[in-house]
Enzyme design. Sequence first.
Site, PDB file in Angstrom:
ATOM      1  N   GLY A 196      -7.490   6.624  34.948  1.00 15.02           N
ATOM      2  CA  GLY A 196      -7.204   6.269  36.429  1.00 15.02           C
ATOM      3  C   GLY A 196      -5.812   5.572  36.345  1.00 15.02           C
ATOM      4  N   GLU A 252      -4.855  -1.694  35.921  1.00 17.45           N
ATOM      5  CA  GLU A 252      -6.140  -0.957  36.474  1.00 17.45           C
ATOM      6  C   GLU A 252      -5.618  -0.339  37.619  1.00 17.45           C
ATOM      7  OE1 GLU A 252      -8.173   1.014  35.955  1.00 17.45           O
ATOM      8  OE2 GLU A 252     -10.271  -0.106  35.913  1.00 17.45           O
ATOM      9  N   ASP A 253      -6.212   0.863  38.008  1.00 17.23           N
ATOM     10  CA  ASP A 253      -6.067   1.704  39.152  1.00 17.23           C
ATOM     11  C   ASP A 253      -6.714   0.799  40.321  1.00 17.23           C
ATOM     12  OD1 ASP A 253      -8.615   2.292  38.243  1.00 17.23           O
ATOM     13  OD2 ASP A 253      -8.617   4.684  38.654  1.00 17.23           O
ATOM     14  N   ASP A 313     -13.293  -2.092  41.995  1.00 12.25           N
ATOM     15  CA  ASP A 313     -14.128  -1.553  42.972  1.00 12.25           C
ATOM     16  C   ASP A 313     -15.353  -2.512  43.045  1.00 12.25           C
ATOM     17  OD1 ASP A 313     -15.463   0.127  44.839  1.00 12.25           O
ATOM     18  OD2 ASP A 313     -16.366   1.347  43.353  1.00 12.25           O
ATOM     19  N   LYS A 319     -10.592  -2.930  46.458  1.00 10.23           N
ATOM     20  CA  LYS A 319     -11.528  -2.319  47.358  1.00 10.23           C
ATOM     21  C   LYS A 319     -12.814  -3.712  47.612  1.00 10.23           C
ATOM     22  CE  LYS A 319     -12.883   2.049  47.298  1.00 10.23           C
ATOM     23  NZ  LYS A 319     -13.518   3.111  46.734  1.00 10.23           N
ATOM     24  N   PHE A 358     -13.625   6.700  49.411  1.00 10.67           N
ATOM     25  CA  PHE A 358     -13.412   7.086  48.131  1.00 10.67           C
ATOM     26  C   PHE A 358     -12.100   7.831  48.377  1.00 10.67           C
ATOM     27  CE2 PHE A 358     -13.438   9.522  44.094  1.00 10.67           C
ATOM     28  CZ  PHE A 358     -14.423   8.474  43.465  1.00 10.67           C
ATOM     29  N   ASP A 413      -9.165  10.066  40.452  1.00  9.42           N
ATOM     30  CA  ASP A 413      -9.492  11.595  40.669  1.00  9.42           C
ATOM     31  C   ASP A 413     -10.952  11.391  41.472  1.00  9.42           C
ATOM     32  OD1 ASP A 413     -11.412   9.855  38.585  1.00  9.42           O
ATOM     33  OD2 ASP A 413     -12.482  11.826  38.193  1.00  9.42           O
ATOM     34  N   ARG A 424      -5.756  13.860  40.484  1.00 11.64           N
ATOM     35  CA  ARG A 424      -5.175  12.770  39.812  1.00 11.64           C
ATOM     36  C   ARG A 424      -3.531  13.015  40.019  1.00 11.64           C
ATOM     37  NH1 ARG A 424      -8.673   9.572  36.802  1.00 11.64           N
ATOM     38  NH2 ARG A 424     -10.157  10.725  35.353  1.00 11.64           N
TER      39      ARG A 424
END
Length: 183
Positions: free
Chosen positions: A47, A102-103, A106, A134, A155, A162, A168
């Site tokens: 990601g 990191e993307d 969560d 998030k 989401f 993705d 992506r």
Amino acid sequence: MSMHDDVKEILFTEEQLQERVAQLGAQITRDYADKTEPVVLVSVLRGSYIFMADLSRAIDRPVQIDFMSVSSYGAGTKTSGQVEIKKDLSDPIEGVHVIVVEDILDSGTTLSYLMNVLSARHPASISLCTLLDKPERREKPIYAKYVGFTVPNAFIVGYGLDYAEKYRNLPYIGVLKEEVYAD
Ligand code: IMP
Ligand code: MG
């Protein structure tokens, strides 16, 4: 039929992403200016691949890059709670300054595991740079020194993120139409 037709709403445009990534790069450049040990950016695949490419070019100092792959998700949108290292770093990190890239942060399951694993290898320091946070979904306490944007509990896809390995390569970050999500 265009990929863009599946997008309900754009949260961050290409321009907004570039502006924020430039700010994060400048902040990291300042924070690590007087470090004498090597600095390595560790991208958590897959990601963060686009964020890594842009962030690394926004940092004005020598950095090494390395990659790790972990999985905590199946093909859908819900976490399995289990983390597995699928690809480890190519080089040791003892004595170097590690910035984990990191993307999205969560539940925190993936990153709390990863930060523990990497910290045990005795880097000179370790910090976390996540493009998106998030916080509503957090289950494990984790501190990110660098956060691009805080996002609501939806989401999201694009700019590396993705849904079932698609989207992506959207150049922006957005939310898909309800009918696209299968579960
Ligand atoms: P965590 O372990 O729950 O923090 O999960 C982190 C990983 O889940 C991220 O690296 C993403 O790969 C994935 N993920 C979490 N939320 C989203 C999302 O909204 N869109 C796409 N991937 C997500
Ligand atoms: Mg990921």
